[in-house]
Write a protein that holds these residues in place. Sequence first.
Motif, mmCIF file in Angstrom:
data_model
loop_
_atom_site.group_PDB
_atom_site.id
_atom_site.type_symbol
_atom_site.label_atom_id
_atom_site.label_comp_id
_atom_site.label_asym_id
_atom_site.label_seq_id
_atom_site.Cartn_x
_atom_site.Cartn_y
_atom_site.Cartn_z
ATOM 1 N N ARG A 43 -12.004 -3.804 3.969
ATOM 2 C CA ARG A 43 -11.196 -4.802 3.278
ATOM 3 C C ARG A 43 -9.770 -4.709 3.797
ATOM 4 N NH1 ARG A 43 -10.896 -9.648 0.660
ATOM 5 N NH2 ARG A 43 -9.534 -9.604 -1.141
ATOM 6 N N LEU A 44 -9.309 -5.766 4.463
ATOM 7 C CA LEU A 44 -7.997 -5.777 5.105
ATOM 8 C C LEU A 44 -7.067 -6.703 4.345
ATOM 9 C CD1 LEU A 44 -6.188 -5.054 7.586
ATOM 10 C CD2 LEU A 44 -7.239 -7.027 8.740
ATOM 11 N N LYS A 45 -5.852 -6.214 4.055
ATOM 12 C CA LYS A 45 -4.863 -7.025 3.337
ATOM 13 C C LYS A 45 -3.529 -7.002 4.070
ATOM 14 C CE LYS A 45 -6.717 -6.542 -1.361
ATOM 15 N NZ LYS A 45 -6.402 -6.153 -2.760
ATOM 16 N N VAL A 46 -2.871 -8.156 4.082
ATOM 17 C CA VAL A 46 -1.525 -8.285 4.639
ATOM 18 C C VAL A 46 -0.608 -8.716 3.503
ATOM 19 C CG1 VAL A 46 -0.069 -9.438 6.332
ATOM 20 C CG2 VAL A 46 -2.446 -8.901 6.895
ATOM 21 N N PHE A 47 0.468 -7.967 3.291
ATOM 22 C CA PHE A 47 1.374 -8.222 2.171
ATOM 23 C C PHE A 47 2.613 -8.977 2.638
ATOM 24 C CE2 PHE A 47 -1.290 -4.737 0.962
ATOM 25 C CZ PHE A 47 -1.448 -4.843 -0.409
ATOM 26 N N PRO A 48 3.272 -9.725 1.724
ATOM 27 C CA PRO A 48 4.496 -10.447 2.087
ATOM 28 C C PRO A 48 5.582 -9.547 2.671
ATOM 29 C CG PRO A 48 3.693 -11.176 -0.039
ATOM 30 C CD PRO A 48 2.861 -9.980 0.344
ATOM 31 N N SER A 49 5.571 -8.265 2.312
ATOM 32 C CA SER A 49 6.558 -7.314 2.827
ATOM 33 C C SER A 49 6.266 -6.907 4.264
ATOM 34 C CB SER A 49 6.555 -6.057 1.949
ATOM 35 O OG SER A 49 5.281 -5.432 1.992
ATOM 36 N N THR A 50 5.181 -7.426 4.858
ATOM 37 C CA THR A 50 4.630 -7.114 6.184
ATOM 38 C C THR A 50 3.830 -5.815 6.183
ATOM 39 O OG1 THR A 50 6.477 -5.872 7.188
ATOM 40 C CG2 THR A 50 6.595 -8.280 7.304
ATOM 41 N N GLU A 51 3.658 -5.196 5.014
ATOM 42 C CA GLU A 51 2.784 -4.031 4.940
ATOM 43 C C GLU A 51 1.343 -4.465 5.197
ATOM 44 O OE1 GLU A 51 3.901 -1.065 1.627
ATOM 45 O OE2 GLU A 51 4.623 -3.007 0.924
ATOM 46 N N ILE A 52 0.581 -3.590 5.842
ATOM 47 C CA ILE A 52 -0.829 -3.865 6.121
ATOM 48 C C ILE A 52 -1.647 -2.697 5.590
ATOM 49 C CG2 ILE A 52 -2.569 -4.297 7.898
ATOM 50 C CD1 ILE A 52 -0.334 -5.389 9.670
ATOM 51 N N LYS A 53 -2.684 -3.032 4.828
ATOM 52 C CA LYS A 53 -3.511 -2.000 4.211
ATOM 53 C C LYS A 53 -4.974 -2.316 4.461
ATOM 54 C CE LYS A 53 -4.516 0.034 -0.359
ATOM 55 N NZ LYS A 53 -4.125 0.028 -1.792
ATOM 56 N N ILE A 54 -5.747 -1.290 4.784
ATOM 57 C CA ILE A 54 -7.171 -1.484 4.987
ATOM 58 C C ILE A 54 -7.951 -0.442 4.196
ATOM 59 C CG2 ILE A 54 -7.149 -0.118 7.132
ATOM 60 C CD1 ILE A 54 -9.453 -1.893 8.115
ATOM 61 N N SER A 55 -8.906 -0.908 3.405
ATOM 62 C CA SER A 55 -9.803 -0.019 2.666
ATOM 63 C C SER A 55 -11.110 0.069 3.442
ATOM 64 C CB SER A 55 -10.063 -0.560 1.259
ATOM 65 O OG SER A 55 -8.865 -0.649 0.524
ATOM 66 N N VAL A 56 -11.597 1.287 3.640
ATOM 67 C CA VAL A 56 -12.787 1.474 4.466
ATOM 68 C C VAL A 56 -13.782 2.380 3.752
ATOM 69 C CG1 VAL A 56 -11.424 1.200 6.571
ATOM 70 C CG2 VAL A 56 -11.846 3.481 5.668
ATOM 71 N N PRO A 57 -15.073 2.226 4.047
ATOM 72 C CA PRO A 57 -16.073 3.103 3.445
ATOM 73 C C PRO A 57 -15.834 4.556 3.841
ATOM 74 C CG PRO A 57 -17.100 1.171 4.422
ATOM 75 C CD PRO A 57 -15.678 1.168 4.871
ATOM 76 N N LEU A 58 -16.255 5.452 2.987
ATOM 77 C CA LEU A 58 -16.130 6.877 3.275
ATOM 78 C C LEU A 58 -16.837 7.221 4.587
ATOM 79 C CD1 LEU A 58 -16.934 8.206 -0.333
ATOM 80 C CD2 LEU A 58 -14.672 7.931 0.711
ATOM 81 N N ASN A 59 -16.241 8.132 5.338
ATOM 82 C CA ASN A 59 -16.818 8.631 6.599
ATOM 83 C C ASN A 59 -16.861 7.589 7.710
ATOM 84 O OD1 ASN A 59 -17.380 11.193 5.379
ATOM 85 N ND2 ASN A 59 -19.237 10.316 4.458
ATOM 86 N N THR A 60 -16.076 6.516 7.578
ATOM 87 C CA THR A 60 -15.997 5.535 8.665
ATOM 88 C C THR A 60 -15.280 6.153 9.859
ATOM 89 O OG1 THR A 60 -15.874 3.712 7.083
ATOM 90 C CG2 THR A 60 -15.176 3.250 9.336
ATOM 91 N N PRO A 61 -15.858 6.100 11.063
ATOM 92 C CA PRO A 61 -15.208 6.687 12.245
ATOM 93 C C PRO A 61 -13.874 6.019 12.550
ATOM 94 C CG PRO A 61 -17.530 6.222 12.669
ATOM 95 C CD PRO A 61 -17.189 5.546 11.371
ATOM 96 N N GLU A 62 -12.916 6.801 12.989
ATOM 97 C CA GLU A 62 -11.590 6.284 13.304
ATOM 98 C C GLU A 62 -11.651 5.217 14.386
ATOM 99 O OE1 GLU A 62 -7.453 8.047 15.204
ATOM 100 O OE2 GLU A 62 -8.670 9.339 13.920
ATOM 101 N N GLU A 63 -12.496 5.420 15.379
ATOM 102 C CA GLU A 63 -12.616 4.460 16.473
ATOM 103 C C GLU A 63 -13.073 3.092 15.969
ATOM 104 O OE1 GLU A 63 -14.949 3.953 20.779
ATOM 105 O OE2 GLU A 63 -15.217 5.769 19.557
ATOM 106 N N PHE A 64 -13.977 3.102 14.989
ATOM 107 C CA PHE A 64 -14.472 1.844 14.420
ATOM 108 C C PHE A 64 -13.337 1.097 13.721
ATOM 109 C CE2 PHE A 64 -16.363 -0.771 11.122
ATOM 110 C CZ PHE A 64 -17.416 -1.389 11.791
ATOM 111 N N ILE A 65 -12.493 1.837 12.996
ATOM 112 C CA ILE A 65 -11.369 1.223 12.284
ATOM 113 C C ILE A 65 -10.391 0.600 13.267
ATOM 114 C CG2 ILE A 65 -9.428 1.658 10.731
ATOM 115 C CD1 ILE A 65 -11.065 4.009 9.575
#
Length: 238
Positions: free
Chosen positions: A25-47
């Motif tokens: 789940r990827l979100k972009v905020f008006p402040s230009t902050e970017i946040k991504i929620s990922v399943p547990l144990n998701t490989p860094e390369e995949f993200i």
Amino acid sequence: MDYCLQTCRGNIPIEVVYKDVKSLRLKVFPSTEIKISVPLNTPEEFIINFLNQKLSWINKQLESFAQTAAVEKENFIRSGTSTRILGRQLSIKIIPAAKKRIVRDDRWLLIYTTESQNQENVDKQFFNWWQKNSKQYFLSQLERLFPIVQKYGVEMPDLRVKQMQTLWGSCSRKHHRINLNYYLYKAPVAGIEYVILHELLHFIYPRHNVQFYEALTVYMPDWKERKRLLDYEIVLGV
């Protein structure tokens, strides 16, 4: 994981949150902050690959926030900026006048002020107007939705409007109060209704358990879409 993404608005750090979810789940905020929620144990390369694939979408959202020049991105109120009220984008115009007042129509938020050159006073006038009008509107919606919980013996809660960093609303059972975010007045009506009903139901079901969501679904079958609308209208996400 520490990762920065080179975007159209510069090099932006990405906040990665590992959660018990099934998809990213990827979100972009008006402040230009970017946040991504990922399943547990998701490989860094995949993200990293996912973020790179979404770069054009991220840039589009960042440009959208920059072009609208919404008030939450401004340090002060001035002509040429804009704000959003009840889901509608309005252009702001400061007008010197003999008497202070603020007028809203479908396109404009006209701020008539006796001190157009005094930025502090213009900001204060706008804040006071927003605080008063947002609370009046929230109260009208609260009174309309209150009968849903009144039949369970719940008394009408107090309402406070305040600036909140991460929540649209909160419920204090101890003080019998609902707090709503100052910026919620920007949201479409359907989103505001969802937040108010969500908080009202907490007077019956304190936790986000099965019973809470069953009740929410009974009284607002499309609550998931309304919640998604909040994310897309005020915080852009995929």
